[in-house]
Design a protein around this motif. Structure first.
Motif, short mmCIF file in Angstrom:
data_model
loop_
_atom_site.label_atom_id
_atom_site.label_comp_id
_atom_site.label_asym_id
_atom_site.label_seq_id
_atom_site.Cartn_x
_atom_site.Cartn_y
_atom_site.Cartn_z
N PRO A 12 0.82 -1.21 0.00
CA PRO A 12 0.00 0.00 0.00
C PRO A 12 0.86 1.27 0.00
N GLY A 13 0.51 2.18 -0.89
CA GLY A 13 1.19 3.47 -0.95
C GLY A 13 2.41 3.49 -1.82
N ILE A 14 2.76 2.39 -2.48
CA ILE A 14 4.02 2.33 -3.21
C ILE A 14 4.04 3.28 -4.41
N HIS A 15 5.09 4.09 -4.46
CA HIS A 15 5.39 5.00 -5.58
C HIS A 15 6.89 5.01 -5.78
N CYS A 16 7.33 5.48 -6.95
CA CYS A 16 8.76 5.73 -7.11
C CYS A 16 9.08 7.06 -6.44
N ASP A 17 10.35 7.24 -6.04
CA ASP A 17 10.72 8.52 -5.43
C ASP A 17 11.62 9.35 -6.34
N THR B 69 11.84 1.60 8.95
CA THR B 69 11.37 2.96 8.66
C THR B 69 12.21 3.59 7.55
N GLY B 70 12.60 2.77 6.56
CA GLY B 70 13.29 3.29 5.39
C GLY B 70 12.29 3.69 4.32
N ALA B 71 12.71 3.64 3.06
CA ALA B 71 11.87 4.12 1.96
C ALA B 71 10.54 3.39 1.88
N LYS C 38 22.31 8.03 4.69
CA LYS C 38 21.21 7.11 4.42
C LYS C 38 20.44 7.62 3.21
N ARG C 39 19.75 6.71 2.54
CA ARG C 39 18.98 7.13 1.36
C ARG C 39 17.88 8.11 1.79
N PRO C 40 17.83 9.27 1.17
CA PRO C 40 16.74 10.21 1.49
C PRO C 40 15.39 9.63 1.13
N THR C 41 14.37 10.00 1.88
CA THR C 41 13.00 9.60 1.54
C THR C 41 12.14 10.84 1.41
N PHE C 42 10.93 10.66 0.86
CA PHE C 42 10.07 11.80 0.54
C PHE C 42 8.62 11.42 0.81
N SER C 43 7.94 12.21 1.60
CA SER C 43 6.54 11.94 1.90
C SER C 43 5.90 13.17 2.51
N ASP C 44 4.64 13.39 2.17
CA ASP C 44 3.86 14.44 2.81
C ASP C 44 2.85 13.86 3.80
N LYS C 45 2.85 12.52 3.94
CA LYS C 45 1.88 11.85 4.81
C LYS C 45 2.50 11.17 6.02
N TYR C 46 3.82 10.95 5.99
CA TYR C 46 4.46 10.16 7.03
C TYR C 46 4.40 10.85 8.39
N ALA D 195 9.15 -4.33 6.90
CA ALA D 195 9.49 -3.38 5.84
C ALA D 195 11.00 -3.20 5.85
N THR D 196 11.70 -4.32 5.78
CA THR D 196 13.15 -4.33 5.96
C THR D 196 13.93 -4.39 4.66
N GLY D 197 13.25 -4.27 3.54
CA GLY D 197 13.92 -4.09 2.27
C GLY D 197 14.64 -5.31 1.74
N PHE D 198 15.64 -5.03 0.91
CA PHE D 198 16.37 -6.06 0.19
C PHE D 198 17.85 -6.01 0.56
#
Length: 602
Positions: A109-114, A248-250, A386-394, A437-440
């Motif tokens: 849920p909520g997946i988008h490219c950044d 709590t990453g991307a 760390k990889r930057p993330t982007f969200s207006d809802k978090y 949500a621990t990624g790859f």
């Protein structure tokens, strides 16, 4: 939002001390050993939820022109570019049930490219497609992968739900034997490996994880049968559920706000907070992005790559938070920025870094109502750690009564999992559902991990050949002793925040190598001397980033705190310059790595 002023020397000294203290709170002695592969004890975390029973078929023992290992964007682009060079039998072998790679697996849920979709989605000019959103949702991206595969007729020879188990060079026939987990042993004149940098989901090695009696899954295998809803929300199955999220990453940044809307209660287990910058997603039109002429997409993505690579550009066509903060990417991506007096450069860089991080911490304060929660959400490290993330809802999600932040820094992560919940600091948080949500395992392809053995001339295994001195390649693509094997990926190549652009340039190069060999009736194989010259070039101006990452909070950029050693890792002048370099090399020197085939006996 008010942007903080540049810090004073005293403020910078205080920041350095704070960053060091926050790093020490999070360093674990086991480093990357804290994670376990999903296919180990818990194979169900890696199972494919998007296909039913895989249909049986007879094993293949035929011959193709090109075998491509991996059906993500790298493999699809390799196939498309091979088609453009006139190759007829191109077989892509993919472990998933369809094309898409990361975007096949990730449907949470909520997946988008950044990265802006108009530069992220490849072959837009060639397919005539204009993305609907500035930052495309995952399903739009997955559909585009399918669109490319259909346009370039990649489905007829493709093998899905199939894993390659070995690649073996056969000297008499001068072909590769491709073996799979479904009994195939077909031959290919050329092999392209495109196994990706985000292909193996990882789980934290938390004691007791196997004892949990509630429902659990990894975000790359989202269980909509349990949660209900779609990637757009409506997770009605969670309305009375207590849901824990680890990570709590991307991914977590996108998942958590969606869970907060529908779950009974959400517990967010955080070890290190991410930086969360403005996203400002919106629908777009062709007019918005200048899609009114041939080549518009290439112009836009080249402009983007110039800026994030540190090259001059007259105009910023994308103008988002990536390009606005491009100057701070130098410690992550080599570029031409490292010029002039080093001391002066580093001082200016640190001041700009601190100003940006202060801006991001101020955003937390101004968005999250509870001061204690806001303080724990502040990122205390330098921007490129760390990889930057982007969200207006978090951040607004933490203003909801049904969302609780559980900081695990002082316990070095979750202490253990019980039958009914998660233990942190001696407190048990009872849960109905636990989401990882621990990624790859970033950058760990099957070849580099040893799970996909590659045997070249005289049976030499690729990893054994690299064991003593590290990887040996020419431009990151080809290696002596392994004819007609072309590797796509980040080893001794170049990288960027827009990795699909990198993959497309790699695919163009791979197809040019094959076309050159076909025209000459030759093999593609560099000499040892060519490899030596390439490694010397990479080493000569390799940036000194080791000290920077040694001071960073633990994460996958620095081996979970173990460091990121200098060395011949990537082209030292940036991705844009590397692509220009490869283009000149193809025009002037491609013939240098073409070797005569052995005359075949009648």
């Amino acid at each position: 939002m008010t942007t903080p002023q540049a810090p004073t020397s005293d403020e910078l000294a205080a920041l350095r001390e704070r960053y060091h203290l926050e790093r020490e709170r999070r360093v674990r002695p086991d480093g990357a050993g804290q994670y376990r592969p999903t296919e180990a004890e818990f194979g169900y975390y890696a199972a494919d939820p998007y296909v039913g029973d895989v249909a049986g078929r007879e094993p293949l023992h035929d011959t193709v022109d090109v075998a491509v290992v991996g059906g993500g964007f790298g493999g699809i682009l390799a196939g498309a570019r091979m088609r453009q060079q006139g190759l007829e039998r191109v077989r892509i072998v993919e472990i998933g049930g369809d094309f898409g790679g990361t975007w096949y697996w990730n449907r949470y849920p909520g997946i988008h490219c950044d990265v802006e979709s108009h530069v992220y989605l490849p072959l837009l000019d060639e397919t005539g497609y204009v993305p609907e959103w500035k930052y495309a949702p995952g399903e739009e991206i997955r559909r585009h992968a399918v669109r490319i595969a259909q346009k370039f007729d990649l489905y007829p020879d493709a093998l899905f739900s199939t894993g390659v188990t070995s690649l073996t060079w056969d000297d008499p026939s001068e072909k590769w034997i491709v073996a799979t987990d479904r009994g195939d042993a077909f031959r290919a004149t050329y092999v392209v490996t495109a196994t990706g940098t985000l292909s193996q989901p990882k789980l934290p090695g938390i004691p007791g994880i196997e004892d949990f009696k509630g429902h659990t899954f990894h975000t790359s295998r989202w269980d909509y049968g349990y949660t209900g809803g779609t990637a757009d929300g409506g997770l009605t199955g969670l309305s009375e559920k207590r849901v824990g999220v680890v990570g709590t990453g991307a991914t977590g940044i996108q998942v958590i706000p969606m869970l907060a809307e529908d779950a009974g209660h959400v517990y967010v287990f955080q070890r290190t907070p991410s930086t969360v910058d403005v996203r400002a997603n919106r629908r777009t039109t062709a007019e918005d992005v200048g899609a009114d002429h041939d080549g518009w997409a290439r112009e836009r993505r080249d402009n983007y790559l110039r800026i994030v690579s540190g090259e001059p550009a007259e105009e910023d066509l994308v103008a988002d938070r990536w390009t606005m903060s491009a100057g701070l990417l130098e410690k992550l991506l080599p570029s031409f920025r490292r010029q002039g007096d080093r001391e002066t450069f580093e001082a200016a860089y640190e001041a700009a870094d601190a100003a940006k991080m202060n801006e991001l911490r101020t955003r937390v304060e101004q968005t999250v109502a509870d001061p204690d929660t806001a303080e724990r959400l502040k990122p205390w490290y330098r921007y490129a750690c760390k990889r930057p993330t982007f969200s207006d809802k978090y951040y607004p999600a933490f203003n909801r009564a049904n969302v609780t932040l559980v900081d695990t820094a002082d316990t070095h992560g979750i202490e253990r999992v019980t039958e009914h919940g998660v233990v942190v600091g001696g407190t048990t948080y009872e849960l109905d559902c636990l989401v990882f949500a621990t990624g790859f395992s970033v950058g760990t392809s099957g070849i580099l991990s040893g799970k996909l053995p590659v045997h070249g001339r005289e049976g030499t295994q690729l990893l054994h050949a690299w064991a003593r001195q590290g990887p040996r390649t020419l431009h990151g693509f080809t290696s002596n002793g392994f004819p007609n094997l072309i590797q796509m990926g980040s080893v001794q190549n170049a990288s960027s925040v827009n990795y699909t652009h990198i993959l497309d340039e790699q695919a163009v190069h791979a197809a040019a190598l094959v076309a050159g060999a076909e025209a000459e009736g030759a093999l593609v194989e560099p000499s040892r001397e060519a490899e030596d010259d390439w490694i010397t070039l990479l080493s000569k101006d390799a940036p000194d980033h080791e000290w920077f990452h040694a001071e960073c909070t633990p994460g996958y950029y620095n081996g979970e705190g173990r460091g990121r050693p200098n060395g011949p890792r990537a082209y030292p002048y940036g991705a844009f310059a590397f692509h220009e370099f490869l283009k000149r090399w193809r025009e002037e020197s491609l013939g240098e790595i073409l070797r005569a085939r052995t005359p075949q006996q009648p």
